[in-house]
Design an enzyme around this catalytic site. Sequence first.
Site, mmCIF file in Angstrom:
data_model
loop_
_atom_site.group_PDB
_atom_site.id
_atom_site.type_symbol
_atom_site.label_atom_id
_atom_site.label_comp_id
_atom_site.label_asym_id
_atom_site.label_seq_id
_atom_site.Cartn_x
_atom_site.Cartn_y
_atom_site.Cartn_z
ATOM 1 N N LYS A 165 0.826 -1.236 0.000
ATOM 2 C CA LYS A 165 0.000 0.000 0.000
ATOM 3 C C LYS A 165 0.856 1.280 0.000
ATOM 4 C CE LYS A 165 -4.073 -2.111 2.115
ATOM 5 N NZ LYS A 165 -3.638 -3.464 2.492
ATOM 6 N N ASP B 79 -10.499 -9.888 -9.892
ATOM 7 C CA ASP B 79 -10.804 -10.817 -8.814
ATOM 8 C C ASP B 79 -12.323 -10.777 -8.656
ATOM 9 O OD1 ASP B 79 -11.518 -11.877 -6.342
ATOM 10 O OD2 ASP B 79 -9.652 -11.258 -5.386
#
Lengths: 438, 364
Positions: free
Chosen positions: B163, B219
């Site tokens: 991140k 996904d």
Amino acid sequence: MSAKALILIGGEKTGTRFRPLSLSTPKVFFPIAGKPLLTHLLESIQATSTPKISEVVLIGFFDTSIINAYIATVENSFTFSIKYYQEPPLMPMGTAGGLYYFRDEILKPASGETQPPEHFFLIYADIVCSFPLHEMYTFANEQRPGPAVDFVIMGVPHDDDLSSLKNDPQDNFGSIASIRGEVVHYVEKPETKISSVINGGVYYFKASILQDALPEAKKLREERNQANAFLQFHKPNDDESYSTGNSISWERDLVKMLADKSIPGYRVFCYQYTSYWRQLKTASLVLPANKLYLEKRPQESATSLENVVQPCYIHPSSFPIPPTAKIGPYVSIGANAAIGPGVRIVKAVIGSDVTIGQHTFIKNAVVDNQVAIGEWCRVEGSSNGEVQQAKEGEESDALPTATVLATDTKVLNEVRVYGGVVLPHKELKLDVLNEIIM
Amino acid sequence: MKALILVGGYGTRLRPLTLTVPKPLIEFGNRPMILHQVEALAAAGVTDIVLAVNYRPEVMVATLKKYEAEYGVNITFSVEEEPLGTAGPLKLAEEILKKDDSPFFVLNSDVICEYPFAELAAFHTAHGGAGTIVATKVDEPSKYGVIVHDISTPNLIDRFVEKPKEFVGNRINAGIYILNPSVIDLIEAKPTSIEKETFPQLVEKRSLYSFDLEGYWMDVGQPKDFLAGSALYLAALTKKKSAKLASLTEEYVNVGNVMVDATAKIGKGAKIGPNVVIGPNVVVGEGARIVGSVIMANSIIKEHALVKNTIVGWNSEVGRWARLEGFTVLADDVKVKDEIYVNGGKVLPHKTISANVEKESIIM
């Protein structure tokens, strides 16, 4: 033994809570169950056998041309004459201002008659009910001990907290306390509950009320204003009937003074009306008003089409309805509507010259004139207070808040409008959710 | 060659669909998700496929037996007694994955893309490292672990930045790998993460490379992403001019990217598309409107209904003039009555909806 009916129709500055519909049509002319609201009232007056009502006086402050245009379209349908008294700018304001100002005219004989009228009805034009004028007259003049009855208020008994009549918590009604029919106390729009009978906005009275009691009330009001000049008291903002300055209120002044004998010598009774009643305050209340009048005043032109669930009103020029569409119950459709295939409309008022694209769904909505709705749209009123997952087959009694599309709104294909209010001449490209679109 | 597909547990993120159908069997583009992967692996020469599962429902075993025969592959279930993370299953399936020296594929069962397994294997052999991660490029890398390459050696991974607040790159781990059998020796027989524990060791050894994925990637483990992934898949088929899509000359097709099973019936005046998958035996009523949605087998969309950004599960029924939108998911055997509005409702199996659902909510 002739009678006059006095109808208070308001003006552009009143009825603001009926916006956005009142931006293009005065509230009293808004079509309910296929007819202008006022026409329903005039039909009830026409149907009153005793007393014979020879003249209807409309009092308000709309431009004369608007009202005269309406009168021209309806006057041939009725045996009484219809007059419009426009309240001049410098006259006393308040609900009784026009009555006070025009009282001498009103007390004169109706056109074609020699005797002055003895009986009067005063009716608020935004009331939806059966207008029991004959019953009120009979009630006023039936045998009872003591002097004759001069004044009758139509009381609407209401046991619960009035929530089913209210569309807005601000709504309040005049409260009548009476003993054996005789009114002993009257409070306009009390903050607390005084009694379970509310003022239904329909009155019967004799000539002496206009001739003597109303000027007396005006005088008393002026005296009290002077005495109270230095007192500031609570004044609700949007209260149209409130009296200030040079104004005079029918309810706060005359009715209250008659009831508490500030003006002595008049007998005031309450006629207990038990049938349907509503006041058309907000645009949302068009829907319950429409439902009541469709049920209680069925139209001759009701069709027997399989895909129209009665009661409904559909203007003849809006046929044919495509066989794949399904309309009703409680739907009114004005002139020249173009209803596409597979359209579903339920509990709605549709104005004139409205276009509805195929497979669109409309429920709990008020759609004003010249609105164009696209294909596969969903225009639906929100259902305030309705439990999200109602049990199967149950429908809440809570008043829906109508979705209101004002004149010339365009709704593009597949857009959903839920609980919104849209002002005139807007184009909706995106979904609207409980919003006011300026 | 060999492959391990990380299937995992109950697919709770894809509930309520997974309450009645195991996640690998949920149809994506009208075929079970796992079948897309099995087919692509078989086409790349894979002969042994291990499914790493936490539970093994009979229906899944039976279905995959069928595929074994159909695609000429051996499919084994490797059942974890306790959840082993993303690396543990490799250790558990050691026997199969290490049966020869050839590298093996690892893929996350929720990931859809064009599965370029043959190119991936060639790339892996060419660089000579122990492992290759398939990388996809994203617009907002700050939500992911970002791959940072070595300055001198092309494609060699220098480090992962979790991140990142400042931009260091936009390649992220796409959940598909090819690894040499020796990598299994780095994994202990306990719950471990391949991303957090195994890969850093390979990076340390300068033996982990990345391979850039072409085309779409998603996904699809959650309903919203399932719909977005379906749209990507359909768009890719359109690009390939695939015969799996409904022809643009069909009257009901709007814009395109529409897949309709041959056994489905489409009513007159219906308007379908873009980005719609319609399953076997589905009946779409006259004048119905469907956009951005997946309709599973045996469901009925009645006349004038509008279904937008919604998954309609199997054997369900959407009433006339109903409107479903906002990533609504109807599970198996759900009935939405006529004229009802459902916005973002997740409806569990065997329910009837007879009042509007205005806000995102779960209908138990």
